[in-house]
Design a protein around this motif. Structure first.
Motif, PDB file in Angstrom:
ATOM      1  N   SER A  17      -4.841   6.537   8.704  1.00  0.00           N
ATOM      2  CA  SER A  17      -3.692   7.011   7.939  1.00  0.00           C
ATOM      3  C   SER A  17      -2.769   5.836   7.626  1.00  0.00           C
ATOM      4  O   SER A  17      -2.239   5.188   8.529  1.00  0.00           O
ATOM      5  CB  SER A  17      -2.944   8.078   8.736  1.00  0.00           C
ATOM      6  N   GLY A  18      -2.612   5.542   6.356  1.00  0.00           N
ATOM      7  CA  GLY A  18      -1.800   4.414   5.919  1.00  0.00           C
ATOM      8  C   GLY A  18      -2.110   4.117   4.468  1.00  0.00           C
ATOM      9  O   GLY A  18      -2.905   4.807   3.834  1.00  0.00           O
ATOM     10  N   THR A  19      -1.500   3.084   3.923  1.00  0.00           N
ATOM     11  CA  THR A  19      -1.761   2.743   2.529  1.00  0.00           C
ATOM     12  C   THR A  19      -3.140   2.087   2.396  1.00  0.00           C
ATOM     13  O   THR A  19      -3.729   1.628   3.380  1.00  0.00           O
ATOM     14  CB  THR A  19      -0.696   1.777   1.983  1.00  0.00           C
TER      15      THR A  19
ATOM     16  N   GLU B  43      -2.898  -1.425   3.611  1.00  0.00           N
ATOM     17  CA  GLU B  43      -2.917  -1.516   5.069  1.00  0.00           C
ATOM     18  C   GLU B  43      -4.336  -1.355   5.606  1.00  0.00           C
ATOM     19  O   GLU B  43      -4.731  -2.042   6.558  1.00  0.00           O
ATOM     20  CB  GLU B  43      -1.994  -0.461   5.677  1.00  0.00           C
ATOM     21  N   ASN B  44      -5.110  -0.467   4.995  1.00  0.00           N
ATOM     22  CA  ASN B  44      -6.501  -0.296   5.405  1.00  0.00           C
ATOM     23  C   ASN B  44      -7.317  -1.554   5.114  1.00  0.00           C
ATOM     24  O   ASN B  44      -8.174  -1.940   5.908  1.00  0.00           O
ATOM     25  CB  ASN B  44      -7.114   0.910   4.691  1.00  0.00           C
TER      26      ASN B  44
ATOM     27  N   ASP C 158      -0.666   0.749  -3.015  1.00  0.00           N
ATOM     28  CA  ASP C 158       0.323   1.353  -2.118  1.00  0.00           C
ATOM     29  C   ASP C 158       0.104   2.849  -1.937  1.00  0.00           C
ATOM     30  O   ASP C 158       0.901   3.535  -1.280  1.00  0.00           O
ATOM     31  CB  ASP C 158       1.746   1.100  -2.652  1.00  0.00           C
ATOM     32  N   SER C 159      -0.974   3.366  -2.506  1.00  0.00           N
ATOM     33  CA  SER C 159      -1.310   4.785  -2.335  1.00  0.00           C
ATOM     34  C   SER C 159      -1.638   5.066  -0.880  1.00  0.00           C
ATOM     35  O   SER C 159      -2.274   4.257  -0.203  1.00  0.00           O
ATOM     36  CB  SER C 159      -2.500   5.175  -3.220  1.00  0.00           C
ATOM     37  N   LYS C 160      -1.196   6.214  -0.400  1.00  0.00           N
ATOM     38  CA  LYS C 160      -1.419   6.585   0.997  1.00  0.00           C
ATOM     39  C   LYS C 160      -2.760   7.293   1.172  1.00  0.00           C
ATOM     40  O   LYS C 160      -3.160   8.105   0.340  1.00  0.00           O
ATOM     41  CB  LYS C 160      -0.291   7.506   1.478  1.00  0.00           C
TER      42      LYS C 160
ATOM     43  N   ASP D  67      -5.015   9.590   4.061  1.00  0.00           N
ATOM     44  CA  ASP D  67      -4.948  10.244   5.362  1.00  0.00           C
ATOM     45  C   ASP D  67      -6.048   9.650   6.246  1.00  0.00           C
ATOM     46  O   ASP D  67      -6.771   8.743   5.836  1.00  0.00           O
ATOM     47  CB  ASP D  67      -5.082  11.766   5.238  1.00  0.00           C
TER      48      ASP D  67
END
Length: 242
Positions: free
Chosen positions: A94-96, A99-100, A135-137, A139
């Motif tokens: 879970s993150g942008t 970030e992944n 920057d899309s999140k 899950d």
């Protein structure tokens, strides 16, 4: 420190404790910058052989060397920063998206590095179609993405890592044939990386044209696509089923 060259040797059987050998009489050398595919029937030992490179489990006999240095004398952290094993089932959290992509990677990675890796992995356009782009999140299960998109995301993450050796274990199985072919060709163009594909689809083997065939824990054939077809052995038989 590990340098950029990567000769690797395997020898003697591999056992799990109290079990019969899984790998036997393996002797394999992989050169720096080499691109190769390992093929064989399910349960033949392909993944086991490659997982040994990142020391997921210990050998009971024989040794694995990197530039004549036994991997048992290399810390797992250092070893796995040099060799990146990418499994078939992608890991996301879970993150942008950014970030992944940066999970476990260097803090010095630039936006340009991210875009380049994602273009190579053929996931950039998919990301840019999302309202917030990188920057899309996501899950925990990255439900926004299909299985093939998640695989390409994890391939891009591997490309952003400092690893000089990349092992893709059925990491493109969720892609259609055309997308997979384009992606493999992108990876083949990375001259600075040593890349090993574990594949059921022999179209990947044909592209790399450097093939190792494993059966019942033994290497039974090595060569190019054309050479192995002429042998009319296991590789030839596998080709008849695809």
């Amino acid at each position: 420190m590990l340098n950029r060259r990567f000769p690797t040797f395997y020898s003697r059987p591999l056992h799990y404790e109290y079990n019969s050998p899984i790998l036997q009489n393996i002797n394999l050398k992989i050169k720096s910058g080499e691109k190769m595919t390992i093929v064989g029937l399910s349960g033949s030992g392909k993944s086991t052989l490659m997982k040994l490179l990142v020391n997921y489990f210990d050998v009971s006999n024989g040794e694995i060397l990197i530039n004549n240095l036994n991997i048992l004398n290399i810390s797992k952290k250092q070893l796995r920063s040099f060799i990146n094993y990418v499994p078939q089932i992608p890991y996301t959290f879970s993150g942008t998206i950014k970030e992944n992509l940066l999970l476990g990677n260097r803090t010095t990675i630039t936006e340009k590095d991210i875009v380049t890796a994602c273009k190579t992995a053929m996931i950039h356009d998919d990301i840019m179609h999302l309202p917030l782009g990188y920057d899309s999140k996501l899950d925990e299960n990255a439900a926004t993405f299909s299985g093939g998109q998640k695989q390409r995301l994890t391939i891009a993450r591997a490309l952003l890592s400092p690893a000089k050796v990349l092992i893709f274990d059925e990491s493109t199985s969720g892609l259609d044939v055309l997308t997979e072919e384009k992606l493999i060709k992108n990876l083949m163009a990375l001259s600075s990386k040593t890349i090993i594909f574990i594949a059921h689809r022999l179209s990947i083997a044909r592209i790399t044209n450097n093939i190792t065939v494993i059966d019942n824990g033994k290497i039974i054939e090595r060569g190019s696509h054309e050479e192995l077809l002429k042998n009319k052995s296991l590789y030839f038989n596998l080709m008849q089923t695809q």
